[in-house]
Design a protein around this motif. Structure first.
Motif, PDB file in Angstrom:
ATOM      1  N   THR A 189      54.189  62.385  52.473  1.00  0.00           N
ATOM      2  CA  THR A 189      55.270  63.373  52.471  1.00  0.00           C
ATOM      3  C   THR A 189      55.553  63.869  51.056  1.00  0.00           C
ATOM      4  N   ALA A 228      55.010  67.653  49.619  1.00  0.00           N
ATOM      5  CA  ALA A 228      56.111  68.393  48.970  1.00  0.00           C
ATOM      6  C   ALA A 228      55.684  68.914  47.602  1.00  0.00           C
ATOM      7  N   ARG A 256      52.607  69.491  56.557  1.00  0.00           N
ATOM      8  CA  ARG A 256      53.976  69.325  56.055  1.00  0.00           C
ATOM      9  C   ARG A 256      54.966  69.362  57.207  1.00  0.00           C
ATOM     10  N   SER A 301      57.453  66.235  58.324  1.00  0.00           N
ATOM     11  CA  SER A 301      58.832  66.531  57.907  1.00  0.00           C
ATOM     12  C   SER A 301      59.802  66.522  59.076  1.00  0.00           C
ATOM     13  N   LEU A 339      63.380  65.843  58.360  1.00  0.00           N
ATOM     14  CA  LEU A 339      64.111  66.891  57.639  1.00  0.00           C
ATOM     15  C   LEU A 339      64.574  68.022  58.551  1.00  0.00           C
TER      16      LEU A 339
END
Length: 192
Positions: A6, A10, A43, A47, A50
């Motif tokens: 991760t 990022a 991603r 994620s 998130l």
């Protein structure tokens, strides 16, 4: 292992303009766009946690994939160059929408540290959200200009460095202002 992946994803997302610039030196836009689409999909898949905190990540990523797909299908770099514009536009829309349908994005972030935010704090968060909306309008406009009229080097310089410096500067200024506002409110409330 997931944290490492991760974090790496990022970092690669932040380095997007540099990846495009370097990729254009060695590969065709189609190959770069396909690699970037895969990167965005990875991603997205890593994620999921998130998405609840930042629900705009999913639509921003999907719109980003669309402009990258344009580059992949047409063999042109324009879709890749427009990616930062799409991200600024989606972020602007999310921040602006949060001004209409509370809580604002900034208030949501503030409540992570201060769950019992008072009315003056909520009002302050609303003002900060408006400032960020102005920033995203300006940033997206400059990113669009660089995509349409600038050289690849100028595009990379703005989108890969200057926009991050401006964003960081705005965060730093806001932090200093927030400390002063908190101090003034505390002083006013305690009468000291």
């Amino acid at each position: 292992m997931k944290v490492i992946i991760t974090t790496l994803l990022a970092i690669l997302a932040v380095l997007y303009p540099v990846l495009v610039y370097l990729g254009m030196q060695y590969f065709t836009p189609q190959y770069i766009a396909i690699a970037l689409i895969i990167l965005v999909l990875f991603r997205l898949s890593f994620s999921k946690a998130l998405w609840q905190k930042m629900p705009w990540l999913k639509p921003a990523s999907l719109l980003g994939i669309l402009v990258l797909a344009y580059s992949a299908m047409k063999g042109e770099s324009m879709g890749m160059l427009l990616y930062p514009v799409v991200i600024s536009l989606v972020t602007l829309l999310v921040f602006a929408y949060s001004l209409i349908k509370s809580p604002t994005i900034i208030e949501t972030f503030a409540r992570i540290k201060e769950p019992n935010l008072d009315e003056s704090g909520v009002a302050y968060c609303r003002k900060v959200t408006k400032v960020w909306c102005v920033f995203f309008i300006i940033n997206g406009s400059v990113a669009l200009y660089t995509a349409l009229f600038a050289t690849l080097e100028q595009w990379m310089l703005y989108n890969g460095l200057i926009s991050y410096v401006l964003m960081g500067s705005l965060m730093a200024v806001e932090y200093v202002v927030r400390l002063r506002v908190k101090k003034a409110v505390k002083k006013r409330n305690t009468g000291v």
